[in-house]
Design a protein around this motif. Structure first.
Motif, short mmCIF file in Angstrom:
data_model
loop_
_atom_site.label_atom_id
_atom_site.label_comp_id
_atom_site.label_asym_id
_atom_site.label_seq_id
_atom_site.Cartn_x
_atom_site.Cartn_y
_atom_site.Cartn_z
N GLU A 75 -12.27 -5.74 9.61
CA GLU A 75 -13.01 -6.70 10.42
C GLU A 75 -14.11 -7.26 9.53
OE1 GLU A 75 -16.18 -3.71 12.57
OE2 GLU A 75 -14.33 -4.18 13.62
N PRO A 76 -14.72 -8.37 9.93
CA PRO A 76 -15.76 -8.94 9.08
C PRO A 76 -16.80 -7.90 8.67
CG PRO A 76 -15.22 -10.46 10.82
CD PRO A 76 -14.48 -9.17 11.12
N GLY A 77 -17.09 -7.86 7.37
CA GLY A 77 -18.04 -6.92 6.81
C GLY A 77 -17.39 -5.70 6.18
N THR A 78 -16.05 -5.60 6.21
CA THR A 78 -15.34 -4.45 5.64
C THR A 78 -14.75 -4.82 4.29
OG1 THR A 78 -14.71 -3.75 7.87
CG2 THR A 78 -13.49 -2.78 6.03
N LEU A 79 -14.91 -3.94 3.31
CA LEU A 79 -14.31 -4.09 1.99
C LEU A 79 -13.33 -2.96 1.76
CD1 LEU A 79 -15.63 -5.08 -1.37
CD2 LEU A 79 -14.89 -2.71 -1.18
N TYR A 80 -12.21 -3.27 1.12
CA TYR A 80 -11.33 -2.22 0.60
C TYR A 80 -11.00 -2.54 -0.84
CZ TYR A 80 -7.16 -5.17 1.36
OH TYR A 80 -6.23 -6.17 1.32
N ALA A 81 -10.85 -1.50 -1.65
CA ALA A 81 -10.56 -1.67 -3.07
C ALA A 81 -9.34 -0.84 -3.43
CB ALA A 81 -11.75 -1.26 -3.93
N LEU A 82 -8.39 -1.48 -4.10
CA LEU A 82 -7.17 -0.82 -4.57
C LEU A 82 -7.43 -0.39 -6.01
CD1 LEU A 82 -4.81 -3.47 -3.04
CD2 LEU A 82 -5.34 -1.21 -2.10
N ASP A 83 -8.10 0.74 -6.14
CA ASP A 83 -8.60 1.18 -7.44
C ASP A 83 -7.59 1.98 -8.25
OD1 ASP A 83 -8.75 3.27 -5.59
OD2 ASP A 83 -10.52 4.15 -6.53
N ARG A 84 -6.40 2.20 -7.67
CA ARG A 84 -5.35 2.95 -8.38
C ARG A 84 -4.01 2.23 -8.27
NH1 ARG A 84 -7.42 8.56 -5.96
NH2 ARG A 84 -9.23 8.77 -7.31
N ASN A 85 -4.07 0.88 -8.22
CA ASN A 85 -2.85 0.09 -8.07
C ASN A 85 -2.06 0.54 -6.83
OD1 ASN A 85 -3.27 0.58 -11.28
ND2 ASN A 85 -2.83 -1.55 -10.80
N ASP A 86 -2.79 0.87 -5.79
CA ASP A 86 -2.22 1.47 -4.58
C ASP A 86 -1.21 0.55 -3.88
OD1 ASP A 86 -5.32 1.74 -4.82
OD2 ASP A 86 -4.68 3.67 -4.02
N ALA A 87 -0.01 1.06 -3.62
CA ALA A 87 0.92 0.38 -2.72
C ALA A 87 0.32 0.48 -1.31
CB ALA A 87 2.28 1.04 -2.78
N HIS A 88 0.50 -0.58 -0.51
CA HIS A 88 -0.13 -0.61 0.80
C HIS A 88 0.54 -1.65 1.69
CE1 HIS A 88 -2.01 -3.76 -1.56
NE2 HIS A 88 -2.39 -4.34 -0.44
N PHE A 89 0.24 -1.55 2.97
CA PHE A 89 0.64 -2.55 3.94
C PHE A 89 -0.62 -3.29 4.37
CE2 PHE A 89 3.71 0.86 4.30
CZ PHE A 89 4.92 0.19 4.36
N LEU A 90 -0.55 -4.61 4.36
CA LEU A 90 -1.66 -5.44 4.84
C LEU A 90 -1.18 -6.10 6.13
CD1 LEU A 90 -4.49 -6.59 4.46
CD2 LEU A 90 -3.47 -8.38 3.03
N ILE A 91 -1.87 -5.82 7.22
CA ILE A 91 -1.43 -6.25 8.54
C ILE A 91 -2.54 -7.07 9.20
CG2 ILE A 91 -0.62 -5.46 10.80
CD1 ILE A 91 0.15 -2.79 9.32
#
Length: 124
Positions: A75-91
């Motif tokens: 939600e607005p104001g949230t940061l995420y960082a893929l610091d290990r080339n992480d596989a992920h789902f973005l929904i």
């Protein structure tokens, strides 16, 4: 000094939304900054094997889910960082687009797109 307006930047349909790419490899800064929209109701299987990425949510809601199934609400104001080339789902939520400001290191060329039809995680 580099000064760019949203209307002037390269826009790429990355698969489930638009990526407006403000800074690219050709700018020589070593990183890319994008204004990225994720279309409402979409789920993307993503992995950046050659780039680290950090995303800051500025509009909408959604979630990023890691491969062990842990969900992190966005939600607005949230940061995420893929610091290990992480596989992920973005929904993105079914009701509204998700909008993120993203930084990639090293920088993108600018023409990268995801192949979301693959059974594997889409990567670049």
């Amino acid at each position: 000094m580099i000064v760019r307006h949203l209307a002037e930047v390269k826009t790429v349909d990355w698969g489930n939304g638009l990526s407006r790419r403000f800074l690219l490899e050709s700018d020589g800064l070593g990183y890319t900054m994008t204004d990225t929209t994720v279309r409402a109701g979409t789920k993307s299987r993503l992995e950046y094997r050659h780039h680290l990425e950090a995303c800051y949510c500025i509009e909408g809601k959604g979630e990023v889910v890691d491969t062990d199934g842990t969900s992190h609400p966005l939600e607005p104001g949230t940061l995420y960082a893929l610091d290990r080339n992480d596989a992920h789902f973005l929904i993105a939520s079914p009701d509204e687009d998700l909008r993120l400001v993203c930084v990639f290191s090293p920088a993108l060329r600018g023409d990268e797109r995801h192949d979301l039809d693959s059974a594997d995680f889409s990567e670049y």
